[in-house]
Design a protein around this motif. Structure first.
Motif, PDB file in Angstrom:
ATOM      1  N   LEU A 104      54.094  61.051  76.565  1.00  0.00           N
ATOM      2  CA  LEU A 104      52.924  61.312  77.157  1.00  0.00           C
ATOM      3  C   LEU A 104      52.642  62.629  77.764  1.00  0.00           C
ATOM      4  CD1 LEU A 104      52.983  57.843  79.318  1.00  0.00           C
ATOM      5  CD2 LEU A 104      51.607  58.316  77.355  1.00  0.00           C
ATOM      6  N   LEU A 105      53.795  63.307  78.070  1.00  0.00           N
ATOM      7  CA  LEU A 105      53.690  64.539  78.589  1.00  0.00           C
ATOM      8  C   LEU A 105      53.325  65.583  77.588  1.00  0.00           C
ATOM      9  CD1 LEU A 105      56.906  64.843  80.926  1.00  0.00           C
ATOM     10  CD2 LEU A 105      54.587  64.453  81.732  1.00  0.00           C
ATOM     11  N   TYR A 106      53.980  65.078  76.326  1.00  0.00           N
ATOM     12  CA  TYR A 106      53.640  66.158  75.148  1.00  0.00           C
ATOM     13  C   TYR A 106      52.105  66.160  74.877  1.00  0.00           C
ATOM     14  CZ  TYR A 106      58.584  66.702  74.261  1.00  0.00           C
ATOM     15  OH  TYR A 106      59.750  67.205  74.195  1.00  0.00           O
ATOM     16  N   ARG A 107      51.369  64.754  74.941  1.00  0.00           N
ATOM     17  CA  ARG A 107      50.092  64.628  74.596  1.00  0.00           C
ATOM     18  C   ARG A 107      49.206  65.379  75.828  1.00  0.00           C
ATOM     19  NH1 ARG A 107      49.023  58.284  72.990  1.00  0.00           N
ATOM     20  NH2 ARG A 107      50.551  58.009  71.250  1.00  0.00           N
ATOM     21  N   PRO A 114      46.716  75.440  74.376  1.00  0.00           N
ATOM     22  CA  PRO A 114      46.736  76.099  73.301  1.00  0.00           C
ATOM     23  C   PRO A 114      48.043  76.118  72.547  1.00  0.00           C
ATOM     24  CG  PRO A 114      46.289  77.859  74.552  1.00  0.00           C
ATOM     25  CD  PRO A 114      46.422  76.690  75.451  1.00  0.00           C
ATOM     26  N   LEU A 115      48.769  74.855  72.455  1.00  0.00           N
ATOM     27  CA  LEU A 115      50.308  74.874  72.107  1.00  0.00           C
ATOM     28  C   LEU A 115      50.328  73.551  71.232  1.00  0.00           C
ATOM     29  CD1 LEU A 115      53.156  75.882  72.541  1.00  0.00           C
ATOM     30  CD2 LEU A 115      53.264  74.219  74.531  1.00  0.00           C
ATOM     31  N   TYR A 116      51.092  73.868  69.943  1.00  0.00           N
ATOM     32  CA  TYR A 116      51.224  72.783  69.091  1.00  0.00           C
ATOM     33  C   TYR A 116      52.919  72.385  69.389  1.00  0.00           C
ATOM     34  CZ  TYR A 116      52.582  70.585  64.525  1.00  0.00           C
ATOM     35  OH  TYR A 116      52.882  69.744  63.757  1.00  0.00           O
ATOM     36  N   ILE A 117      52.995  71.154  69.467  1.00  0.00           N
ATOM     37  CA  ILE A 117      54.361  70.547  69.361  1.00  0.00           C
ATOM     38  C   ILE A 117      54.356  69.608  68.208  1.00  0.00           C
ATOM     39  CG2 ILE A 117      56.067  68.904  70.862  1.00  0.00           C
ATOM     40  CD1 ILE A 117      54.221  69.508  73.405  1.00  0.00           C
ATOM     41  N   PRO A 118      55.366  70.297  67.335  1.00  0.00           N
ATOM     42  CA  PRO A 118      55.591  69.502  66.164  1.00  0.00           C
ATOM     43  C   PRO A 118      56.478  68.101  66.324  1.00  0.00           C
ATOM     44  CG  PRO A 118      57.273  71.243  66.430  1.00  0.00           C
ATOM     45  CD  PRO A 118      56.459  71.400  67.459  1.00  0.00           C
ATOM     46  N   PRO A 119      56.381  67.336  65.472  1.00  0.00           N
ATOM     47  CA  PRO A 119      57.248  66.069  65.781  1.00  0.00           C
ATOM     48  C   PRO A 119      58.621  66.285  65.787  1.00  0.00           C
ATOM     49  CG  PRO A 119      55.794  65.901  63.843  1.00  0.00           C
ATOM     50  CD  PRO A 119      55.656  67.201  64.317  1.00  0.00           C
ATOM     51  N   TRP A 120      59.354  65.356  66.501  1.00  0.00           N
ATOM     52  CA  TRP A 120      60.704  65.483  66.861  1.00  0.00           C
ATOM     53  C   TRP A 120      61.592  65.480  65.462  1.00  0.00           C
ATOM     54  CZ3 TRP A 120      64.626  62.412  65.077  1.00  0.00           C
ATOM     55  CH2 TRP A 120      64.271  60.957  64.846  1.00  0.00           C
ATOM     56  N   PHE A 121      61.198  64.891  64.375  1.00  0.00           N
ATOM     57  CA  PHE A 121      61.913  64.856  63.234  1.00  0.00           C
ATOM     58  C   PHE A 121      61.636  65.962  62.167  1.00  0.00           C
ATOM     59  CE2 PHE A 121      58.344  62.240  62.971  1.00  0.00           C
ATOM     60  CZ  PHE A 121      57.403  62.842  62.029  1.00  0.00           C
ATOM     61  N   THR A 122      60.930  67.149  62.636  1.00  0.00           N
ATOM     62  CA  THR A 122      60.880  68.331  62.021  1.00  0.00           C
ATOM     63  C   THR A 122      61.723  69.297  62.772  1.00  0.00           C
ATOM     64  OG1 THR A 122      59.284  68.993  63.368  1.00  0.00           O
ATOM     65  CG2 THR A 122      58.432  67.542  61.431  1.00  0.00           C
ATOM     66  N   PHE A 128      62.040  70.968  71.374  1.00  0.00           N
ATOM     67  CA  PHE A 128      61.405  70.098  72.360  1.00  0.00           C
ATOM     68  C   PHE A 128      62.508  68.944  72.669  1.00  0.00           C
ATOM     69  CE2 PHE A 128      57.879  72.573  70.701  1.00  0.00           C
ATOM     70  CZ  PHE A 128      57.235  72.787  71.825  1.00  0.00           C
ATOM     71  N   LEU A 129      63.217  68.437  71.797  1.00  0.00           N
ATOM     72  CA  LEU A 129      63.850  67.208  71.864  1.00  0.00           C
ATOM     73  C   LEU A 129      65.080  67.602  72.802  1.00  0.00           C
ATOM     74  CD1 LEU A 129      63.932  64.262  71.073  1.00  0.00           C
ATOM     75  CD2 LEU A 129      65.366  64.899  69.052  1.00  0.00           C
ATOM     76  N   THR A 130      65.801  68.857  72.590  1.00  0.00           N
ATOM     77  CA  THR A 130      66.643  69.426  73.267  1.00  0.00           C
ATOM     78  C   THR A 130      66.388  69.302  75.047  1.00  0.00           C
ATOM     79  OG1 THR A 130      67.303  70.865  71.451  1.00  0.00           O
ATOM     80  CG2 THR A 130      68.136  71.479  73.571  1.00  0.00           C
ATOM     81  N   SER A 186      41.524  64.482  84.689  1.00  0.00           N
ATOM     82  CA  SER A 186      41.925  63.598  86.097  1.00  0.00           C
ATOM     83  C   SER A 186      42.452  62.421  85.603  1.00  0.00           C
ATOM     84  CB  SER A 186      40.785  63.556  87.076  1.00  0.00           C
ATOM     85  OG  SER A 186      39.865  62.600  86.271  1.00  0.00           O
ATOM     86  N   VAL A 187      42.278  61.520  84.635  1.00  0.00           N
ATOM     87  CA  VAL A 187      42.930  60.508  84.218  1.00  0.00           C
ATOM     88  C   VAL A 187      44.138  60.770  83.443  1.00  0.00           C
ATOM     89  CG1 VAL A 187      42.331  58.438  82.918  1.00  0.00           C
ATOM     90  CG2 VAL A 187      40.217  59.449  84.050  1.00  0.00           C
ATOM     91  N   GLN A 188      43.958  61.802  82.663  1.00  0.00           N
ATOM     92  CA  GLN A 188      45.088  62.133  82.052  1.00  0.00           C
ATOM     93  C   GLN A 188      46.684  62.311  82.896  1.00  0.00           C
ATOM     94  OE1 GLN A 188      44.413  65.516  79.675  1.00  0.00           O
ATOM     95  NE2 GLN A 188      43.001  64.577  78.305  1.00  0.00           N
ATOM     96  N   ILE A 189      46.034  63.119  84.129  1.00  0.00           N
ATOM     97  CA  ILE A 189      47.081  63.354  85.022  1.00  0.00           C
ATOM     98  C   ILE A 189      47.615  62.093  85.804  1.00  0.00           C
ATOM     99  CG2 ILE A 189      47.426  64.312  87.447  1.00  0.00           C
ATOM    100  CD1 ILE A 189      47.348  66.264  85.015  1.00  0.00           C
ATOM    101  N   PHE A 190      46.428  61.161  86.204  1.00  0.00           N
ATOM    102  CA  PHE A 190      46.755  60.018  86.818  1.00  0.00           C
ATOM    103  C   PHE A 190      47.949  58.952  85.730  1.00  0.00           C
ATOM    104  CE2 PHE A 190      46.006  55.411  87.585  1.00  0.00           C
ATOM    105  CZ  PHE A 190      46.270  55.299  89.051  1.00  0.00           C
ATOM    106  N   MET A 191      47.601  59.028  84.693  1.00  0.00           N
ATOM    107  CA  MET A 191      48.407  58.216  83.461  1.00  0.00           C
ATOM    108  C   MET A 191      49.851  58.579  83.730  1.00  0.00           C
ATOM    109  SD  MET A 191      47.886  57.473  79.559  1.00  0.00           S
ATOM    110  CE  MET A 191      46.373  56.414  79.694  1.00  0.00           C
ATOM    111  N   CYS A 192      49.852  60.076  83.358  1.00  0.00           N
ATOM    112  CA  CYS A 192      51.338  60.632  83.131  1.00  0.00           C
ATOM    113  C   CYS A 192      52.057  60.513  84.570  1.00  0.00           C
ATOM    114  CB  CYS A 192      50.977  62.113  82.844  1.00  0.00           C
ATOM    115  SG  CYS A 192      50.379  62.384  81.160  1.00  0.00           S
ATOM    116  N   SER A 193      51.240  60.697  85.644  1.00  0.00           N
ATOM    117  CA  SER A 193      51.932  60.764  87.139  1.00  0.00           C
ATOM    118  C   SER A 193      52.569  59.275  87.227  1.00  0.00           C
ATOM    119  CB  SER A 193      51.150  61.031  88.249  1.00  0.00           C
ATOM    120  OG  SER A 193      50.544  62.319  87.985  1.00  0.00           O
TER     121      SER A 193
END
Length: 439
Positions: A104-107, A114-122, A128-130, A186-193
């Motif tokens: 959820l935080l990555y989303r 403007p940041l790309y987070i690749p899947p953990w299996f790459t 990021f998994l570290t 605001s809804v994104q922050i609410f969900m992640c919080s």
């Protein structure tokens, strides 16, 4: 070369999972293997999980990895089978909750920066998994700090209730992952919080419930200690009382011998016998409190039940082998084991006709390794069974019939067994406990 580095990193993450699992359990239960065997088991289980992950099936991971965790825990720690299952599930729920939280935080980051987070299996996702694993390690230290101070027993039935909160919160937060991420910030922050608070509340509630369990165990121990103290005090008083009677007897013994000498010289042998019989009866009456064993708690258990049996006109036969050691059984467990069985035998015998009320007790070492507590008591009711288990014949079955269950559980705890057999009008109870099993 890149694939080799990625495979190595996956193996290291599997190692981190096993390390954190072992730290989680080490803060609750003691190790039962040497350091060398811990490394062997750890590397072996890590390799198995690595191979499972390499297949790339989420369903396979979800079903097999917890089993690998459970086997690893049983190999390393002095934990019961049931508690091993409960705490493995709790740990797995913490791990799953962490993964959901970071997803959820990555989303949130991807949708607003403007940041790309690749899947953990790459290869790129490894970094990021570290970060995620580092956070998981700090979270583990937070839990470990509190539960190390708590004494969690192996027969802690309450541990199953601890599963409710982490599993329920994992289910709720997992639903967020399968939902479309909301567009309003605001809804994104609410969900992640909410996900963050839900995750940390898992640890808080887990620690609170464990502390509550520990507090209840201490209260129970204090009550049992009070019972033990009263028993030891009564045992000591009984010994002093018997010693006082014998001191009085020894004080008068010279007078008795002088009287016997004069009566013998006068040929009044019948009178001598009459006085001796009277004296013998007086001694028996005044020293009616018997010392059955050197253990004060066991002696108090027998004394109380035998006195009760005599009041109910139950004929008691007792054999206690000399020099039996009860030290390997805790005082609380001794009260539960022997007290419950004796109470059941006396209650059953009481329901028989007067003159047919019998309880025969034998305590001895069956071999050099097992202490045997055997009771034969008269019995007038038909035994009710559900499969191989006995059902109480008492009307209040909700509250009665628990004693046998407690004894069975304690017998298993001490590496022994409990056998119950009805033979005509006799009921045979045989409890065997290992003298070389830690309680």
């Amino acid at each position: 070369m890149e694939n080799n580095l990625f495979s190595l990193s996956k193996f290291l993450f599997c190692s981190a999972d096993i390390y954190m699992l072992s730290r989680f359990f080490a803060s609750i239960y003691p190790y039962k293997t040497s350091l060398k065997n811990r490394y062997i088991y750890g590397i072996s289980v890590t390799f198995i999980i690595f191979m499972i992950n390499s297949i790339g099936s989420s369903a396979l991971n979800f079903t097999t990895v917890p089993i690998c965790y459970y086997i690893f825990v049983l190999l390393l720690f002095k934990v019961s089978l049931t508690n091993g299952i409960a705490y493995t599930i709790i740990y797995f729920a913490f791990v799953g909750g962490r993964e959901v939280l970071f997803e959820l935080l990555y989303r949130l980051i991807i949708h607003n920066l403007p940041l790309y987070i690749p899947p953990w299996f790459t290869t790129g996702g490894v970094y990021f998994l570290t970060v995620e694993y580092f956070f998981g390690y700090l979270f583990l230290l937070y839990i470990e700090k509190y539960i190390k101070k708590i004494n969690i027993t192996n027969n802690n039935v309450f541990s199953w209730y601890l599963l409710i909160v982490p599993i329920l919160s994992l289910m709720i937060s997992s639903c967020f992952v399968y939902m479309d991420f909301p567009k309003p910030f605001s809804v994104q922050i609410f969900m992640c919080s909410g996900a963050v608070l839900l995750y940390f509340s898992n640890a808080a509630i887990f620690i609170i419930l464990e502390k509550y369990t520990d507090m209840m165990n201490k209260i129970k121990y204090a009550e049992l200690y009070s019972v033990k103290r009263d028993m030891e005090s009564e045992h000591f008083k009984n010994i002093l009382k018997i010693n006082d009677h014998y001191r009085c007897f020894m004080h008068d013994v010279h007078s008795y011998f002088g009287s016997f000498r004069l009566l013998a010289l006068n040929g009044e042998n019948d009178k001598i016998v009459e006085i001796i019989d009277e004296l013998k009866g007086k001694i028996q009456k005044e020293t009616n409190i018997a010392i059955y064993s050197s253990n004060p708690v066991f002696n108090a258990i027998l004394s109380e039940r035998i006195t009760k049996a005599k009041e109910l006109e139950i004929e008691i036969s007792l054999f206690v082998e000399k020099n039996i050691k009860f030290d390997f059984i805790s005082d609380a467990d001794m009260i539960s084991l022997f007290g419950n069985l004796l109470d059941n035998a006396i209650e059953a015998a009481e329901k028989c006709e007067i003159g047919k009320r019998n309880v025969n007790i034998k305590v001895f070492m069956g071999t050099n390794y097992f202490l045997i507590f055997h009771i034969e008591n008269s019995f007038s009711m038909k035994v009710k069974k559900a499969g191989d288990k006995l059902i109480t014949s008492k009307s209040d079955s909700k509250h009665h019939g628990l004693g046998i269950g407690i004894v069975r559980s304690l017998a298993e705890k001490y590496g022994g067994s409990l056998n119950l057999i009805q033979k005509d009008d006799l009921f045979l109870t045989t409890l065997a406990v290992s003298a070389f099993t830690e309680g």
